[in-house]
Every structure is written in C-alpha cells, then in structure tokens.
Design a protein around this motif. Sequence first.
Motif, PDB file in Angstrom:
ATOM      1  N   MET A   1       0.900  -1.340   0.130  1.00 35.66           N
ATOM      2  CA  MET A   1      -0.027   0.103  -0.156  1.00 35.66           C
ATOM      3  C   MET A   1       0.937   1.222  -0.093  1.00 35.66           C
ATOM      4  O   MET A   1       1.817   1.496   0.867  1.00 35.66           O
ATOM      5  CB  MET A   1      -0.729   0.178   1.132  1.00 35.66           C
ATOM      6  CG  MET A   1      -1.941   1.283   1.557  1.00 35.66           C
ATOM      7  SD  MET A   1      -2.944   1.114   2.803  1.00 35.66           S
ATOM      8  CE  MET A   1      -1.753   1.066   4.247  1.00 35.66           C
ATOM      9  N   LYS A   2       0.723   2.212  -1.019  1.00 37.03           N
ATOM     10  CA  LYS A   2       1.300   3.362  -1.043  1.00 37.03           C
ATOM     11  C   LYS A   2       1.018   4.201   0.010  1.00 37.03           C
ATOM     12  O   LYS A   2      -0.083   4.544   0.179  1.00 37.03           O
ATOM     13  CB  LYS A   2       1.295   4.191  -2.671  1.00 37.03           C
ATOM     14  CG  LYS A   2       1.970   5.226  -2.607  1.00 37.03           C
ATOM     15  CD  LYS A   2       1.817   5.888  -4.045  1.00 37.03           C
ATOM     16  CE  LYS A   2       2.650   7.182  -4.331  1.00 37.03           C
ATOM     17  NZ  LYS A   2       2.194   7.689  -5.613  1.00 37.03           N
ATOM     18  N   ALA A   3       2.033   4.827   0.772  1.00 33.33           N
ATOM     19  CA  ALA A   3       1.879   5.791   1.522  1.00 33.33           C
ATOM     20  C   ALA A   3       1.452   7.142   1.143  1.00 33.33           C
ATOM     21  O   ALA A   3       1.721   7.638   0.111  1.00 33.33           O
ATOM     22  CB  ALA A   3       3.234   6.129   2.572  1.00 33.33           C
ATOM     23  N   LYS A  38      -2.660   7.551  10.376  1.00 33.59           N
ATOM     24  CA  LYS A  38      -1.193   7.166  11.161  1.00 33.59           C
ATOM     25  C   LYS A  38      -0.978   5.896  11.261  1.00 33.59           C
ATOM     26  O   LYS A  38      -0.150   5.338  11.076  1.00 33.59           O
ATOM     27  CB  LYS A  38      -1.249   8.212  12.165  1.00 33.59           C
ATOM     28  CG  LYS A  38      -0.978   9.676  11.735  1.00 33.59           C
ATOM     29  CD  LYS A  38      -1.025  10.499  13.319  1.00 33.59           C
ATOM     30  CE  LYS A  38      -0.862  12.093  12.620  1.00 33.59           C
ATOM     31  NZ  LYS A  38      -0.751  13.001  13.899  1.00 33.59           N
ATOM     32  N   LEU A  39      -2.156   5.186  11.692  1.00 36.04           N
ATOM     33  CA  LEU A  39      -2.025   3.781  11.973  1.00 36.04           C
ATOM     34  C   LEU A  39      -1.746   2.935  10.692  1.00 36.04           C
ATOM     35  O   LEU A  39      -1.182   1.968  10.838  1.00 36.04           O
ATOM     36  CB  LEU A  39      -3.261   3.325  12.919  1.00 36.04           C
ATOM     37  CG  LEU A  39      -3.181   1.910  13.546  1.00 36.04           C
ATOM     38  CD1 LEU A  39      -2.229   1.915  14.772  1.00 36.04           C
ATOM     39  CD2 LEU A  39      -4.535   1.507  14.505  1.00 36.04           C
ATOM     40  N   ARG A  40      -2.199   3.541   9.810  1.00 40.98           N
ATOM     41  CA  ARG A  40      -2.016   2.747   8.250  1.00 40.98           C
ATOM     42  C   ARG A  40      -0.838   3.182   7.703  1.00 40.98           C
ATOM     43  O   ARG A  40      -0.516   2.756   6.774  1.00 40.98           O
ATOM     44  CB  ARG A  40      -3.459   3.192   7.457  1.00 40.98           C
ATOM     45  CG  ARG A  40      -4.514   2.756   8.061  1.00 40.98           C
ATOM     46  CD  ARG A  40      -4.801   1.278   7.783  1.00 40.98           C
ATOM     47  NE  ARG A  40      -5.171   0.967   6.344  1.00 40.98           N
ATOM     48  CZ  ARG A  40      -5.764  -0.337   5.967  1.00 40.98           C
ATOM     49  NH1 ARG A  40      -5.682  -1.337   6.594  1.00 40.98           N
ATOM     50  NH2 ARG A  40      -5.878  -0.388   4.558  1.00 40.98           N
ATOM     51  N   GLY A  41      -0.157   4.022   8.272  1.00 39.33           N
ATOM     52  CA  GLY A  41       1.295   4.130   7.707  1.00 39.33           C
ATOM     53  C   GLY A  41       1.401   5.423   6.839  1.00 39.33           C
ATOM     54  O   GLY A  41       2.415   5.605   6.331  1.00 39.33           O
ATOM     55  N   HIS A  42       0.365   6.070   6.914  1.00 37.22           N
ATOM     56  CA  HIS A  42       0.353   7.523   5.917  1.00 37.22           C
ATOM     57  C   HIS A  42       0.754   8.699   6.788  1.00 37.22           C
ATOM     58  O   HIS A  42       0.750   8.485   7.939  1.00 37.22           O
ATOM     59  CB  HIS A  42      -1.288   7.620   5.378  1.00 37.22           C
ATOM     60  CG  HIS A  42      -1.840   6.629   4.749  1.00 37.22           C
ATOM     61  ND1 HIS A  42      -1.023   5.918   3.784  1.00 37.22           N
ATOM     62  CD2 HIS A  42      -2.960   5.970   4.930  1.00 37.22           C
ATOM     63  CE1 HIS A  42      -1.734   5.178   3.161  1.00 37.22           C
ATOM     64  NE2 HIS A  42      -3.131   4.782   4.114  1.00 37.22           N
ATOM     65  N   GLN A  43       1.365   9.401   5.911  1.00 38.34           N
ATOM     66  CA  GLN A  43       1.957  10.738   6.608  1.00 38.34           C
ATOM     67  C   GLN A  43       0.752  11.795   6.632  1.00 38.34           C
ATOM     68  O   GLN A  43       0.075  12.268   5.770  1.00 38.34           O
ATOM     69  CB  GLN A  43       3.138  11.487   5.419  1.00 38.34           C
ATOM     70  CG  GLN A  43       3.565  12.886   6.234  1.00 38.34           C
ATOM     71  CD  GLN A  43       4.448  13.455   5.510  1.00 38.34           C
ATOM     72  OE1 GLN A  43       4.849  13.115   4.289  1.00 38.34           O
ATOM     73  NE2 GLN A  43       5.266  14.318   6.025  1.00 38.34           N
TER      74      GLN A  43
END
Length: 681
Positions: A1-3, A38-43
């Motif tokens: 998954m792309k951030a 944020k928990l999904r790793g996105h900025q």
Amino acid sequence: MKARKILVTAALPYANGPIHIGHLVEYIQTDIWVRFQKLRGHQCVFVCADDTHGTAIMLRARNEGRTEVEVIADSQSNHERDFADFHIQFDNYGSTNSEENRQLCYEFWQAMRSSGLIVERDVSQLYDPQAGTFLADRFVKGTCPNCKSPGQYGDNCDKCSATYSPADLIDPVSVLSGATPEIRSSGHLFVELEQLHEFLEQWTQSGEHLQSEVSNYLKGHFLGKPLRDWDISRPAPYFGFEIPDSPGNYWYVWFDAPIGYVASTLQWCKRNGQDLVDWWKSPETEIHHFIGKDITYFHTLFWPGMLKTAGYSLPTKVHIHGFLNVGGEKMSKSKGTFVKAATYLKHLDPSYLRYYFASKLGPRLDDLDLNLDEFVTKINSDLVGKLVNLASRSAKFVAQSGLSSSYPDDGGLFKHAAAAGADIADAYEACDYARAMRLIMELADRANPFVENAQPWVLAKDVGRLDELQDVCTIALNLFRQLVIYLAPVLPKLREQTEELFGEKIDNWQQSQQPVVGTAVQQFKHMLQRVKREDLDAMIEDGIEGDGTPSAATEQDPWNDSGEALAAEPLADTCTIDDFVKVDLRVARIVAAEQVPEARKLLKLTLSLGGDVRKQVFAGIKAAYEPESLVGRLVICVANLAPRQMKFGLSEGMVAAAGSGGSEVFLLSPDSGAVPGQRVH
C-alpha cells in the motif's frame, strides 16, 4: 500500500466560549480519522486554530476590562486543555490572530484584487446605538423575511435556509443590548462570487468532494441562480486585521478564519523543516476538511473560490456532520444538557464519549442523539463486558509464565478477525465509524464464548492443566490485543494500557494480522470501570444554568427521547403478570447462521439454549446482518413459541429485536456474563 500524504483540518472553535460536547462530535470524529490514517502508515498532519476575530471578542474584552489579546489567550489555553483531556491530538494548534495568518490574508487578498473580484459600495447596516457598534450578522435576531419564522439570525434562516442581509429582518433586535438597531450607511468591500459560478458548480457537482446531499443542497439553494456578492469587510470598531489598501476597514472574520488552516500548517512547516508549497500547492497532498453542517456555505462556496483564485490546492473532500441532540432535543443550558467539556470530565472518562460518538457517527449528515440509558448500556456492555473482560479474565494467569511459544489452535478466531480488518479499515476510511464499531463488537461476540467455555479460572486450580491454561490465555489475550488495535483510533488511552500490558508499541494496523507469542505479560492493571447512571445524572445537574431550577420534565427525565418510535408503535393493551410469565424468554447463542436464498427477508439461525438443546429459527433480519457476523452472539429467544411450518423449514422460536424493519433492525443482547439457557425475568 502506497503511503499517502494527507492534511486534515477541523473547524476553528470560536474564542468567545468554552468547548462543549456538541463541539466534541467534530473534533473526536476528526481525531479518530487522523489516528486511523497514521496507524495505516500514512503521513497525516492534523492542524487547527482558535478563531479569534470579530465583534463578540471586542465587546467581551471591553466588558471585562481586558485587551482582546488577553481574552483570546485565556480562551486558547482552555480550549487546548479540553482537547488534550479528550485525547484529541493536533500536530499544530494556532490562532487566526497570528502573524502568519495576517501575511497569508494579504496574499489571498492581493490575488482576489488582481482577479477583479473585489468591488466597493455603500451598505446600509444595522448599528446598535447602545453598544456603539455596527452589528455583525449573528448579533441581530428577528423574523425571517422569507418564511416569517421568528428568532432568526441576521444572515440566514435555520427554518427555510434563506440567506439575506440583517437589514432585511422583520422587527430586528440587537443580541448585544436588546436595543432596536438603527440603519446607518458605510463603505463595504465585496467579492463578486458570481464570477466563479461555473467553477464552483463544476467543483461542487463533480461527485468527488462532497456528500451527495450537500451537492444537491448547494445546487437547489444557491447554484441554480446567480450567486450573491459576499460582503468581506467590516468598518471600525472591529477586532481583526485592518485591510492594507482600505484603511478603517477590517477583513470579516469569515475571510481570515479558513485562511487560518493554511497559517496553522505554515507554523507546523516552520517547526518541522517543511515547505508550505508541498502541503497546499501539491497534487500529491490530499486536503480533508471536517466541519458541521451549519458552516457548509462558507466551506463549499467561499473557501474553494478563495483557494482557486489564490492558486492553492482545493479540498480533496469536505466531510460534513450533523448536530448533537441530547435525549432527542437540542442541547439546553436550563436543562443541563448543554454540557461543557470540563463539566463532563468531572464525572466521566473521556474514552466513554469517544466510543459512544464513534458508535453513532456515519458518513452522512444525520444528527446524533446522546441518550443516557443507551450510553450506560453501550459502555458497560461493549467496552467493559465484551472487550476489557477478555484481558481481565486471562492476563493474571500468565503473569508468571508469559504467552505460549507458538500460537495455539483457536478454531479460526484470530484468522477470522484478521480477515475482518479490511472491512473495518474501509469503514474508518469512509467515516462510517458506526459500522466499524459494529464489526469490531461482532468479533468480540465471537471471542467471549471461547473464554466462557474454556474457563481459565477453573483451569488455574488444576496443576496438571497449566499448559492448557497458558494456551487458553494466549488466545484470549491475542484476541483482546487484536480488537484494541482495531479500536486504537477511538480509544488511545486503552491502546496505551494495552501497550503496557504486552510491553510493545501499537503503532501499525498490520499488527492486527499476526498474534504475539513467547513474550512476557505484565501484571494486569484496571483499564475501564463500569458507568453508573448516577454519574450521568450528576453531570446533568452540574450543567444546569440559568436560574438553576430545571423544568418538571427535566427533573423527571432530562434525557427524554423524542417519542417518534413510540408513536409509530403505541403501547399494547395492559397484560397481567400471569400473561407475561407465559412467554419464556431465554438467553441463547447463535451457533450457526445461513442465508435462505429463496427468502427476501429471512436468515436461518440455529440457537443453543445450553447443553444439547437446539432450536431452528427463521428471523427477518437479512437486510441488517451478514450471517457470519452473528455466529457466537448471545441473543434473547422466545423459547416456548409454538413451532411454525414454513416453506423453508420449521421455525421453532423467535429472536427479540427492535427497530422499524429492513436494515433498521437491532437484535437484543444481554450483558456479558449471561449464559445460554438463563431465563429473562
């Protein structure tokens, strides 16, 4: 998954009053979405600010013998304290009175001037001769000139949605002094919004940026005719930024307030070595606004027009929510239901309100209702009975041994819950928190029977079964941890307590997909306690304002519901206790559930009443529940109903449910601790 790169804003709270639970609907909704991203790793960067300008602040400062800067500083300190106490975590919290905002206002203004959008003309405006000031729209009340509804503010009618000038009101009255306003003329600056009509119609009607009902509302109320010019200035005296090329005039608060989003982002950029261009002028960055439906017009017409003209990115999505009612009615100071954040915190855990709101919030504009009885039941049943009990009934038994070295066979419970993570994530992303909470609690309903049947408290008494005990507790604690990860955006405090229990950070959604094994478990500490009805009663009593004497209706039941459901299905004729005891209501567990392909409304359920007693029931709940979500759930069964032969098979009972039918069906469940076979008295 792309951030992804995401900028998120919540509407700026006005500096003239405290935060109350109605405000918190929005800030909790937004904080949950940010924490999920944020928990999904996105900025994901979350900015907000105090909205500080306008006549109200100026007059308050005058009345209190203080400067406006002193007033707004106190207010901001109180706001930030309340937000922090409710675990709402901003990346930057600024002020519209900042130097960054002043500079950006001038940049936007110059762009609008250069585009030929600004015109000047004299305006007849209401003036309060007693307060000595021109009256802002919201400081005038009167009768709507369109629908003749009384008690409407000077800018729009909340009954018919008409917009108008305060001077158009019938029988206007100053909210500040009660005086009858005078009409005086002064020069004002306007934005000719009609020049942007084509762009605004395309943007609002694209189907991408707004909920469909908002797009339709704008089309029907505003975009179907020429857009009115927007009065963007106010004459002195006024607390705000003076317009550089129009001395004696100040930018109207609704001009500089949304620019405060950009200014707050700029403050964050300066502190973190970032470039504002990357956040507000980049196609790589998503911009998400969260607002209430009362400020739709400003955020979906004025603000996009300003951004477009100044060369800034347009919002990817404007998420709009409804209002909070209490007991089916508008919040009331006299009834104590206009509850300040600080008042709530004197009596109740903030986690309760975060979860309750999450269980109610969907992706549409529906109003929420806070109901006392439902609040108590939901917290005690879901959070204490179903969730925390998984840990409290197992952690103490492995405090010495730790978790098993490999994950034991749990009958597919962990794997099933891991697979459900995708649907839960989709619900969070769509702001359908109610669905997310429902999916999570369905998993809890599957996990609890495992602990009930395994009975670790019994295994602990047999030294020959300690390995079995360790395996059972390893499963129970991993199912608990998995649910906490799914709930981490909603319950950050519980996430922290779980981190302490397991000795690990919970900072990535993918942690829900793998169990932990072979690690130590810390001594279990109390996490959440049950809610008491008297705590809510005390909160309501504490919130009563005015003369301090609630109405008789409030004294009887301050959380009175609207009565719509009762009107739809009036009370049945009176029955005797002898009539009632003929109906044998039992706790039952759904051990199997399947579709009935040829039936439009029915699901086929197999109920266990304990031991070998099974009943087959056909229930009209197909539109409300997926069969797999029901397995393991406790329900209430009418156990002595005469069997009925249907073309699909024999129905041997009935499950109890509430609701109007279709997807609005809600199965009744007992609190955790009830066991199949128990009679409901």
